[in-house]
Write a protein that holds these residues in place. Sequence first.
Motif, PDB file in Angstrom:
ATOM      1  N   GLN A  84       0.809  -1.406  -0.104  1.00 45.07           N
ATOM      2  CA  GLN A  84      -0.005   0.001  -0.050  1.00 45.07           C
ATOM      3  C   GLN A  84       0.973   1.152   0.076  1.00 45.07           C
ATOM      4  N   THR A  85       2.087   1.313   0.925  1.00 46.54           N
ATOM      5  CA  THR A  85       2.787   2.495   0.858  1.00 46.54           C
ATOM      6  C   THR A  85       3.619   2.695  -0.580  1.00 46.54           C
ATOM      7  N   GLU A  86       4.043   1.355  -0.872  1.00 49.75           N
ATOM      8  CA  GLU A  86       4.713   1.670  -2.318  1.00 49.75           C
ATOM      9  C   GLU A  86       3.682   2.098  -3.613  1.00 49.75           C
ATOM     10  N   ALA A  87       2.386   1.622  -3.163  1.00 50.13           N
ATOM     11  CA  ALA A  87       1.474   2.327  -4.452  1.00 50.13           C
ATOM     12  C   ALA A  87       1.310   3.773  -4.023  1.00 50.13           C
ATOM     13  N   ALA A  88       1.355   4.191  -2.872  1.00 51.80           N
ATOM     14  CA  ALA A  88       1.053   5.766  -2.385  1.00 51.80           C
ATOM     15  C   ALA A  88       2.254   6.485  -3.081  1.00 51.80           C
ATOM     16  N   ILE A  89       3.359   5.786  -2.961  1.00 55.03           N
ATOM     17  CA  ILE A  89       4.782   6.314  -3.582  1.00 55.03           C
ATOM     18  C   ILE A  89       4.605   6.715  -5.037  1.00 55.03           C
ATOM     19  N   GLU A  90       4.205   5.658  -5.861  1.00 54.56           N
ATOM     20  CA  GLU A  90       4.103   5.784  -7.258  1.00 54.56           C
ATOM     21  C   GLU A  90       2.978   6.641  -7.611  1.00 54.56           C
ATOM     22  N   GLU A  91       2.087   6.754  -6.992  1.00 58.91           N
ATOM     23  CA  GLU A  91       1.007   8.028  -7.285  1.00 58.91           C
ATOM     24  C   GLU A  91       1.272   9.334  -7.079  1.00 58.91           C
ATOM     25  N   ALA A  92       2.173   9.476  -6.001  1.00 56.90           N
ATOM     26  CA  ALA A  92       2.568  10.709  -5.432  1.00 56.90           C
ATOM     27  C   ALA A  92       3.275  11.690  -6.487  1.00 56.90           C
ATOM     28  N   ASP A  93       2.696  12.914  -6.302  1.00 56.67           N
ATOM     29  CA  ASP A  93       3.512  14.046  -6.896  1.00 56.67           C
ATOM     30  C   ASP A  93       4.572  14.354  -6.191  1.00 56.67           C
ATOM     31  N   ILE A  94       4.729  14.358  -4.807  1.00 57.24           N
ATOM     32  CA  ILE A  94       6.015  14.697  -3.959  1.00 57.24           C
ATOM     33  C   ILE A  94       5.689  13.788  -2.916  1.00 57.24           C
ATOM     34  N   VAL A  95       7.182  13.387  -2.438  1.00 55.58           N
ATOM     35  CA  VAL A  95       7.106  12.399  -1.178  1.00 55.58           C
ATOM     36  C   VAL A  95       7.891  13.091  -0.397  1.00 55.58           C
ATOM     37  N   LEU A  96       7.256  13.229   1.115  1.00 56.95           N
ATOM     38  CA  LEU A  96       8.254  13.549   2.307  1.00 56.95           C
ATOM     39  C   LEU A  96       8.667  12.035   2.814  1.00 56.95           C
ATOM     40  N   ALA A 119      12.027   5.400  -7.220  1.00 51.47           N
ATOM     41  CA  ALA A 119      10.483   5.564  -7.900  1.00 51.47           C
ATOM     42  C   ALA A 119      10.483   7.127  -8.633  1.00 51.47           C
ATOM     43  N   HIS A 120      11.647   7.805  -8.599  1.00 54.71           N
ATOM     44  CA  HIS A 120      11.790   8.911  -9.345  1.00 54.71           C
ATOM     45  C   HIS A 120      10.617   9.974  -9.261  1.00 54.71           C
ATOM     46  N   ARG A 121      10.538  10.286  -8.066  1.00 55.85           N
ATOM     47  CA  ARG A 121       9.527  11.300  -7.599  1.00 55.85           C
ATOM     48  C   ARG A 121      10.365  12.543  -6.837  1.00 55.85           C
ATOM     49  N   PRO A 122      10.018  13.560  -6.895  1.00 58.23           N
ATOM     50  CA  PRO A 122      10.469  14.645  -5.813  1.00 58.23           C
ATOM     51  C   PRO A 122      10.554  14.323  -4.523  1.00 58.23           C
ATOM     52  N   VAL A 123      11.610  14.458  -3.617  1.00 58.77           N
ATOM     53  CA  VAL A 123      11.530  13.774  -2.254  1.00 58.77           C
ATOM     54  C   VAL A 123      12.053  15.233  -1.540  1.00 58.77           C
ATOM     55  N   ILE A 124      11.276  15.375  -0.466  1.00 61.13           N
ATOM     56  CA  ILE A 124      11.760  16.421   0.479  1.00 61.13           C
ATOM     57  C   ILE A 124      12.015  15.606   1.826  1.00 61.13           C
ATOM     58  N   LEU A 125      13.069  15.715   2.254  1.00 57.08           N
ATOM     59  CA  LEU A 125      13.608  14.780   3.499  1.00 57.08           C
ATOM     60  C   LEU A 125      13.348  15.500   4.803  1.00 57.08           C
ATOM     61  N   LEU A 126      12.659  14.918   5.868  1.00 53.99           N
ATOM     62  CA  LEU A 126      12.322  15.404   7.032  1.00 53.99           C
ATOM     63  C   LEU A 126      13.135  14.761   8.081  1.00 53.99           C
TER      64      LEU A 126
END
Length: 455
Positions: A84-96, A119-126
């Motif tokens: 479920q989490t991997e699917a959310a990453i694939e669908e996301a425009d931005i990943v925190l 996943a080649h999504r924009p990532v913001i590291l928190l």
Amino acid sequence: MTEQTPPAYPLPLVAIVGRPNVGKSTLFNRLVGKRLALVDDRPGVTRDRREGEGRLGDLTFRIVDTAGLESAAEGSLEARMRQQTEAAIEEADIVLFMTDARAGVTADDIRFADLVRRAHRPVILLANKAESRAGVAGSYEAYSLGLGDPLPVSAEHGEGLGELYDALRPFFPEPSDEDEDEPGEDAPLRIAIVGRPNAGKSTLVNRLVGSERMLTGPEAGITRDSVSIDWEWNDRRVRLVDTAGLRRKARVIDKLEKLSVADAIRSIKFAEVVVVLLDATMPFEKQDLSIADLVAREGRALVIALNKWDLVENRGQAQKDHREALDRLLPQVKGAQLVALSGQTGEGVDRLMQAVAAAHEVWNRRVSTAALNRWLEGVLERHPPPAVAGKRIKLRYATQPKARPPFFVIFGTRTEELPDSYVRYLVNGLRETFDLPGAPIRLTFRTPDNPYDKG
């Protein structure tokens, strides 16, 4: 907040991911403004993807809370949660991508950072849970994940939201509404007006914007919601927020007032400059000081405004007394802008905006590493750190990784043994040397990574 207008663009999807128990659901709840996701100290509370509408300042987006990423056997419940989490990453425009700054980087963090990278999504590291000195220092470990610069945040305390806003802003389109400025203009200066009930906040807002925009009257507590107003001052875009009066916590019993207070506090978190409005006929009461201290702890630029100045006699002496009281009672923001005004007559209102602009400039100020280290060298010559148990504390070098507010890091050995009095001495030195009046200066310490450096 009231008066939110729907965005003129499809809402981006932001996914919060990370290993279990790093604080994903706490951040989710803070951004959606409700306790939609269950939060508990036990890992694995979140199982399904939970989606809500998040807001951060003027940004609106869909946000997804996900189950913690962890290694699991194929077909197990944990493995299905991970899917479920991997699917959310694939669908996301931005990943925190969230880590726990207190725990440091773990093997799971490294493994799942690689998954997010692929996943080649924009990532913001928190780096979450960075509210303590140890947490801020631990956040720097997250650099090793190769996901860019970590943002130290505290989802529980609301710290670091300004920096998260700045990181998200480039992924959103510029406003295209015909009433908005052309793309490329600077974002509006975000100002919150806060204070005790009946201090005159709504009257001041009406005076600033030049119209009876807010309902006013002699009764305390007329304003319940935090109301955002867009206007211009000296050709500069401003987003002004009028808030409900903040009473002492013990006096807040009514449920609606509790919601109003929470809304006002949220407005402080999203502001860049906070004007704490005091009644000049009885300033610096305990609640005034508590509100100003909250603003400083949130890291916002602070301006103290003395309203109802038209009712004050012997103004010269009163101004002198109030300046002395401010620096004595709020040493953590020594030199903060102090403006006397009258929302009723308009006296001093333009001086208030000049003070806001000055406080905002200090809040954004950066100091070069070379200048910082010249200062540190002079400090160590004049007043070196005291020895502890016969051992010297060595301060090596200093840098400023970020502003908003000014944030400094000093590297050295045995810095955890520095007495609080010496830390205050360093903060005061930074404030005086680099002209940072009123700024809530952040100073933390780190030990160099060299394993052979034993001090």
